[in-house]
Design a protein around this motif. Structure first.
Motif, PDB file in Angstrom:
ATOM      1  N   ASP A  65      40.296 107.435  12.858  1.00 17.18           N
ATOM      2  CA  ASP A  65      40.001 107.154  14.271  1.00 17.18           C
ATOM      3  C   ASP A  65      39.849 108.466  15.027  1.00 17.18           C
ATOM      4  OD1 ASP A  65      39.796 106.256  16.854  1.00 17.18           O
ATOM      5  OD2 ASP A  65      41.306 104.687  16.620  1.00 17.18           O
ATOM      6  N   TRP A  66      38.613 108.878  15.216  1.00 11.72           N
ATOM      7  CA  TRP A  66      38.348 110.164  15.865  1.00 11.72           C
ATOM      8  C   TRP A  66      38.151 110.020  17.373  1.00 11.72           C
ATOM      9  CZ3 TRP A  66      39.372 114.266  13.080  1.00 11.72           C
ATOM     10  CH2 TRP A  66      39.358 114.143  11.686  1.00 11.72           C
ATOM     11  N   ALA A  67      38.268 108.806  17.893  1.00  9.71           N
ATOM     12  CA  ALA A  67      38.062 108.594  19.335  1.00  9.71           C
ATOM     13  C   ALA A  67      39.356 108.695  20.131  1.00  9.71           C
ATOM     14  CB  ALA A  67      37.416 107.230  19.569  1.00  9.71           C
ATOM     15  N   VAL A  68      40.512 108.705  19.448  1.00 11.52           N
ATOM     16  CA  VAL A  68      41.784 108.704  20.161  1.00 11.52           C
ATOM     17  C   VAL A  68      42.218 110.138  20.462  1.00 11.52           C
ATOM     18  CG1 VAL A  68      42.488 106.521  19.137  1.00 11.52           C
ATOM     19  CG2 VAL A  68      43.137 108.671  18.031  1.00 11.52           C
ATOM     20  N   ASP A  69      43.209 110.245  21.349  1.00 10.96           N
ATOM     21  CA  ASP A  69      43.605 111.554  21.868  1.00 10.96           C
ATOM     22  C   ASP A  69      44.739 112.184  21.063  1.00 10.96           C
ATOM     23  OD1 ASP A  69      41.737 111.259  23.931  1.00 10.96           O
ATOM     24  OD2 ASP A  69      43.164 110.151  25.154  1.00 10.96           O
ATOM     25  N   PHE A  70      44.496 112.439  19.768  1.00  9.88           N
ATOM     26  CA  PHE A  70      45.484 113.196  19.017  1.00  9.88           C
ATOM     27  C   PHE A  70      45.515 114.627  19.556  1.00  9.88           C
ATOM     28  CE2 PHE A  70      41.484 112.890  16.668  1.00  9.88           C
ATOM     29  CZ  PHE A  70      41.129 114.216  16.511  1.00  9.88           C
ATOM     30  N   ASP A  71      46.657 115.282  19.413  1.00  8.16           N
ATOM     31  CA  ASP A  71      46.831 116.624  19.980  1.00  8.16           C
ATOM     32  C   ASP A  71      46.470 117.721  18.991  1.00  8.16           C
ATOM     33  OD1 ASP A  71      48.144 115.593  22.446  1.00  8.16           O
ATOM     34  OD2 ASP A  71      49.721 115.017  21.046  1.00  8.16           O
ATOM     35  N   ALA A 119      34.222 119.535  16.990  1.00  9.22           N
ATOM     36  CA  ALA A 119      33.676 118.545  17.920  1.00  9.22           C
ATOM     37  C   ALA A 119      34.742 118.069  18.902  1.00  9.22           C
ATOM     38  CB  ALA A 119      33.098 117.363  17.148  1.00  9.22           C
ATOM     39  N   ALA A 120      35.955 117.813  18.400  1.00  9.23           N
ATOM     40  CA  ALA A 120      37.029 117.353  19.283  1.00  9.23           C
ATOM     41  C   ALA A 120      37.409 118.420  20.292  1.00  9.23           C
ATOM     42  CB  ALA A 120      38.242 116.952  18.450  1.00  9.23           C
ATOM     43  N   GLY A 121      37.328 119.690  19.883  1.00 14.51           N
ATOM     44  CA  GLY A 121      37.727 120.771  20.773  1.00 14.51           C
ATOM     45  C   GLY A 121      36.836 120.955  21.981  1.00 14.51           C
ATOM     46  N   ARG A 122      35.647 120.383  21.955  1.00 15.75           N
ATOM     47  CA  ARG A 122      34.774 120.482  23.135  1.00 15.75           C
ATOM     48  C   ARG A 122      35.273 119.596  24.270  1.00 15.75           C
ATOM     49  NH1 ARG A 122      30.552 119.414  19.033  1.00 15.75           N
ATOM     50  NH2 ARG A 122      30.037 121.415  18.073  1.00 15.75           N
ATOM     51  N   ASP A 123      36.068 118.562  23.944  1.00  9.93           N
ATOM     52  CA  ASP A 123      36.557 117.644  24.963  1.00  9.93           C
ATOM     53  C   ASP A 123      37.971 117.941  25.417  1.00  9.93           C
ATOM     54  OD1 ASP A 123      34.175 116.164  24.799  1.00  9.93           O
ATOM     55  OD2 ASP A 123      34.945 115.022  23.098  1.00  9.93           O
ATOM     56  N   ARG A 124      38.782 118.541  24.536  1.00 13.72           N
ATOM     57  CA  ARG A 124      40.168 118.808  24.868  1.00 13.72           C
ATOM     58  C   ARG A 124      40.716 119.828  23.887  1.00 13.72           C
ATOM     59  NH1 ARG A 124      39.977 114.355  21.639  1.00 13.72           N
ATOM     60  NH2 ARG A 124      41.642 114.071  20.090  1.00 13.72           N
ATOM     61  N   ARG A 125      41.864 120.372  24.206  1.00 16.05           N
ATOM     62  CA  ARG A 125      42.496 121.278  23.259  1.00 16.05           C
ATOM     63  C   ARG A 125      43.018 120.475  22.067  1.00 16.05           C
ATOM     64  NH1 ARG A 125      47.461 124.275  25.467  1.00 16.05           N
ATOM     65  NH2 ARG A 125      46.056 125.956  26.085  1.00 16.05           N
ATOM     66  N   VAL A 126      42.598 120.848  20.873  1.00 18.42           N
ATOM     67  CA  VAL A 126      43.084 120.239  19.641  1.00 18.42           C
ATOM     68  C   VAL A 126      43.563 121.375  18.745  1.00 18.42           C
ATOM     69  CG1 VAL A 126      42.528 118.839  17.626  1.00 18.42           C
ATOM     70  CG2 VAL A 126      41.498 118.292  19.838  1.00 18.42           C
ATOM     71  N   VAL A 127      44.828 121.366  18.425  1.00 21.13           N
ATOM     72  CA  VAL A 127      45.436 122.444  17.659  1.00 21.13           C
ATOM     73  C   VAL A 127      45.222 122.202  16.169  1.00 21.13           C
ATOM     74  CG1 VAL A 127      47.604 123.628  17.134  1.00 21.13           C
ATOM     75  CG2 VAL A 127      47.151 122.808  19.453  1.00 21.13           C
ATOM     76  N   GLY A 128      44.810 123.229  15.454  1.00 21.84           N
ATOM     77  CA  GLY A 128      44.602 123.126  14.022  1.00 21.84           C
ATOM     78  C   GLY A 128      45.735 123.777  13.249  1.00 21.84           C
ATOM     79  N   LEU A 129      46.266 123.063  12.260  1.00 20.16           N
ATOM     80  CA  LEU A 129      47.310 123.586  11.393  1.00 20.16           C
ATOM     81  C   LEU A 129      46.916 123.336   9.938  1.00 20.16           C
ATOM     82  CD1 LEU A 129      48.827 121.692  13.802  1.00 20.16           C
ATOM     83  CD2 LEU A 129      50.813 122.880  12.896  1.00 20.16           C
ATOM     84  N   ALA A 130      47.551 124.084   9.033  1.00 17.05           N
ATOM     85  CA  ALA A 130      47.438 123.807   7.618  1.00 17.05           C
ATOM     86  C   ALA A 130      48.678 123.040   7.191  1.00 17.05           C
ATOM     87  CB  ALA A 130      47.301 125.093   6.817  1.00 17.05           C
ATOM     88  N   GLY A 140      31.606 125.564  17.036  1.00 16.98           N
ATOM     89  CA  GLY A 140      31.380 125.167  15.655  1.00 16.98           C
ATOM     90  C   GLY A 140      30.226 125.859  14.968  1.00 16.98           C
ATOM     91  N   GLN A 141      29.491 126.695  15.684  1.00 13.71           N
ATOM     92  CA  GLN A 141      28.353 127.404  15.103  1.00 13.71           C
ATOM     93  C   GLN A 141      28.681 128.887  14.936  1.00 13.71           C
ATOM     94  OE1 GLN A 141      25.623 125.564  14.152  1.00 13.71           O
ATOM     95  NE2 GLN A 141      26.876 123.832  14.865  1.00 13.71           N
ATOM     96  N   GLY A 194      32.476 128.331  26.040  1.00 14.97           N
ATOM     97  CA  GLY A 194      32.495 127.699  24.726  1.00 14.97           C
ATOM     98  C   GLY A 194      33.868 127.767  24.098  1.00 14.97           C
ATOM     99  N   VAL A 195      33.965 127.135  22.944  1.00 13.26           N
ATOM    100  CA  VAL A 195      35.198 127.127  22.163  1.00 13.26           C
ATOM    101  C   VAL A 195      34.995 128.122  21.025  1.00 13.26           C
ATOM    102  CG1 VAL A 195      36.804 125.717  20.829  1.00 13.26           C
ATOM    103  CG2 VAL A 195      35.566 124.707  22.754  1.00 13.26           C
ATOM    104  N   TYR A 196      35.755 129.212  21.055  1.00 11.86           N
ATOM    105  CA  TYR A 196      35.570 130.300  20.102  1.00 11.86           C
ATOM    106  C   TYR A 196      36.774 130.393  19.165  1.00 11.86           C
ATOM    107  CZ  TYR A 196      31.844 132.066  23.194  1.00 11.86           C
ATOM    108  OH  TYR A 196      30.708 132.209  23.951  1.00 11.86           O
ATOM    109  N   ARG A 197      36.499 130.494  17.898  1.00 13.12           N
ATOM    110  CA  ARG A 197      37.563 130.718  16.912  1.00 13.12           C
ATOM    111  C   ARG A 197      37.033 131.645  15.826  1.00 13.12           C
ATOM    112  NH1 ARG A 197      36.384 128.069  12.443  1.00 13.12           N
ATOM    113  NH2 ARG A 197      34.940 126.312  12.549  1.00 13.12           N
ATOM    114  N   ILE A 198      37.949 132.120  14.964  1.00 15.90           N
ATOM    115  CA  ILE A 198      37.600 133.112  13.948  1.00 15.90           C
ATOM    116  C   ILE A 198      38.004 132.609  12.566  1.00 15.90           C
ATOM    117  CG2 ILE A 198      38.175 135.416  13.065  1.00 15.90           C
ATOM    118  CD1 ILE A 198      38.385 136.356  15.948  1.00 15.90           C
ATOM    119  N   GLU A 199      37.132 132.836  11.615  1.00 17.04           N
ATOM    120  CA  GLU A 199      37.458 132.675  10.203  1.00 17.04           C
ATOM    121  C   GLU A 199      37.256 134.021   9.517  1.00 17.04           C
ATOM    122  OE1 GLU A 199      35.497 129.504   8.139  1.00 17.04           O
ATOM    123  OE2 GLU A 199      35.542 128.162   9.902  1.00 17.04           O
TER     124      GLU A 199
END
Length: 571
Positions: free
Chosen positions: A157-163, A213-224, A345-346, A365-370
């Motif tokens: 469910d990718w439409a809900v507001d997970f953090d 995609a989710a990060g464009r609408d709200r802050r979504v934290v990424g973890l491993a 994402g680009q 924009g939403v900027y991150r580094i790999e």
């Protein structure tokens, strides 16, 4: 020595030599060592761990000891549960900060909840309902193993507001390998466990695209997520796995050395477990973290900052555009490491240097580094360092799911409350009293579920809607109050097939409130003949309490003072 014995010994020696050669050839490269984090405020830890309280093989103390041997500062234990267990208070064990969380099951995958106290009722149901309940109690909801090849585990469910979400989950990554790769794992794991596990990782493109995609609408934290169980079942048929036959692989030690999350704290750890745990959870909420694949190179020093005018932020922050703007990063890395800056994402810029300096003036924009290492494993290669974003010129506001009525209706049709009925399972209680006033009716419903193990216990309040065509409406509304915080069903029942039902749940407590549930959101219960309720055939609306959100042996009281059907739109 006989000739036969010599031949046997030579054969054994030859086999051993062949096995040794195979191991040497299959061994992944040893992890490189690069300078440690320069910041005194950065701590390394592991997230998503299971102990013997659910389907892991190790005790909390043994897991903490393994984390200490791996050089971690904290671990976040996420045993499976429904939230009703009182979480252990934060503590230091073997010098490692242990934070107790929970992994909840929903109809659309699993979600880990951080900072959640013991819940007043079991949290279960749809992802939207579970996350709404987690947020109500101040918790932080992380969608787990979204890329799992197992449908029962995969987040859907990718439409809900997970953090937050696991941009990488070790269990998911290891499950999708071919038998050949797993065979090499068996050869090399005992010699280079962390490197062997890291060699099985790929860049999970589809999950990262979802994160972007989710990060464009709200802050979504990424973890491993380590998803560490140290328990490999041979005939896993349940989720969580409770198979009796298993081996303790991959072990906690190797899992904790394969990769880690680096969390940037506001201030150094104090030694006070409660205060330090609050600091770690707050930093995770703010996205002040990055992941390092330690099985490739360890531990890694990395900074990521942004500045514009008088405004400056670090990783996870929101940068206000106030004139020229720049993003900067520094990394201590092996030779031939590439830092790639992503925007929405680009790929935006690539740097084959220890420092990144990018002008982003006028470019929200939403900027991150790999950061990637030459020769990294995986198809596509796994990033060595994955950062959380800096949000440039973007102000997010996480939408709150409303529990108040929308006042603009084209039509409202009251449903009579003066002829309610009750239903119940064996050993359960369901009783009503009806109070009538001047043009008003109030139902007081008392219910209790039979004790014992969950076995289909239920109690229901049934309200007939005979003569009404629900297809003419878009919402069912009810004004309810309960004697305690709870979640209950509102169900639609139609005399089709073997009398079929569709339902949606709602929250209630001592504050009387008007809840509204869209009729097109009612999901099938059991296996009805259609996914959507045949609204023109519905004969009853039921309020139901069952073991989805109520423990066996528990009961309570609910008051219903209004039930109606509404169609949204202007009159």
């Amino acid at each position: 020595m006989t000739v036969r014995r010599r031949v046997v010994l030579l054969s054994i020696g030859l086999v051993l030599a062949v096995v040794a050669l195979a191991v040497i050839m299959a061994l992944p490269p040893a992890a490189q060592v690069v300078p440690a984090d320069a910041s005194d405020h950065s701590v390394r830890g592991a997230f998503h761990i299971h102990s013997d309280r659910s389907d892991g093989s190790g005790s909390i103390d043994a897991i903490a000891a393994a984390a200490a041997r791996a050089g971690l500062a904290f671990i976040i234990v996420t045993d499976h549960g429904d939230g009703t267990r009182v979480p252990d208070p934060p503590s230091y064990r073997h010098g490692v900060l242990v934070i107790d969380a929970v992994e909840l099951s929903t109809t659309g995958g699993h979600v880990a909840a951080l900072g959640l106290p013991a819940t007043p009722y079991p949290f279960a149901g749809t992802p939207a309902d579970v996350i709404e309940d987690v947020h109500r109690l101040g918790g932080f909801a992380i969608a787990t193993h979204p890329g799992s090849p197992r449908a029962s585990l995969q987040w859907r469910d990718w439409a809900v507001d997970f953090d937050g979400l696991e941009w990488m989950n070790a269990d998911s990554e290891w499950r999708d390998e071919l038998w050949g790769a797993l065979g090499r794992t068996l050869l090399t794991y005992a010699f280079r466990g962390p490197e062997t596990l890291a060699s099985l990782l790929d860049r999970p493109d589809s999950v990262i695209a979802r994160w972007d995609a989710a990060g464009r609408d709200r802050r979504v934290v990424g973890l491993a997520g380590a998803d560490a169980h140290a328990r490999l079942g041979f005939r896993q048929r349940t989720d969580p796995d409770v198979s009796a036959v298993h081996v303790p692989l991959p072990g906690y030690d190797a899992s904790f050395r394969a990769f880690s999350n680096h969390v940037e704290l506001d201030h150094p750890s104090s030694g006070d477990a409660i205060a330090d745990a609050a600091g770690v959870v707050e930093a995770i909420r703010d996205g002040r973290l990055f992941t390092v694949i330690d099985g490739l190179a360890s531990p890694g020093s990395f900074t990521f900052t942004g500045a514009s005018g008088n405004h400056a932020v670090t990783i996870g922050g929101r940068l206000i555009l106030d004139g020229p703007a720049a993003l900067r990063a520094h990394i201590a890395a092996p030779p031939h490491t590439t830092m790639t800056l992503f925007r929405d994402g680009q790929r935006y810029r690539e740097f084959q240097a220890a420092d990144l300096d990018a002008d982003v003036s006028g470019q929200p924009g939403v900027y991150r580094i790999e950061a990637t290492i030459a020769g990294a494993p995986g198809q596509p290669p796994i990033p060595w360092v994955m950062s959380n974003p800096i949000y440039v010129g973007i102000s997010h506001a996480i939408p709150v799911r409303s529990v108040t009525a929308v006042r603009d209706y084209a039509r409202i049709q009251p449903v009579a409350l003066d002829q309610p009925e009750v239903e119940m399972g064996p050993g359960c209680t369901s009783e009503i009293s009806v109070a009538k006033g001047s043009g008003t009716v109030a139902i007081t419903w008392r219910y209790a579920l039979a004790g014992g193990a969950p076995a289909g216990q239920f109690a229901a309040l049934r309200i007939p809607v005979t003569g009404l065509d629900l297809s003419e409406f878009t919402l069912a509304r009810a004004r309810v109050a309960a004697d305690r915080p709870m979640r209950a069903w509102m169900q639609l029942r139609a005399p089709v097939g073997n009398v079929e039902r569709w339902g949606s749940t709602f929250y209630a407590d001592s504050e009387e409130r008007l809840i509204e549930l869209p009729l097109d959101a009612y999901a099938p219960i059991g296996e009805p003949s259609s996914v959507r309720a045949p609204l023109d055939k519905v004969e009853s609306i039921l309020i139901v309490v069952d073991t989805l959100n109520t423990l066996p042996g528990k009961g309570g009281t609910m008051r219903v003072t209004l039930l109606d059907l509404a169609r949204q739109g202007r009159r």
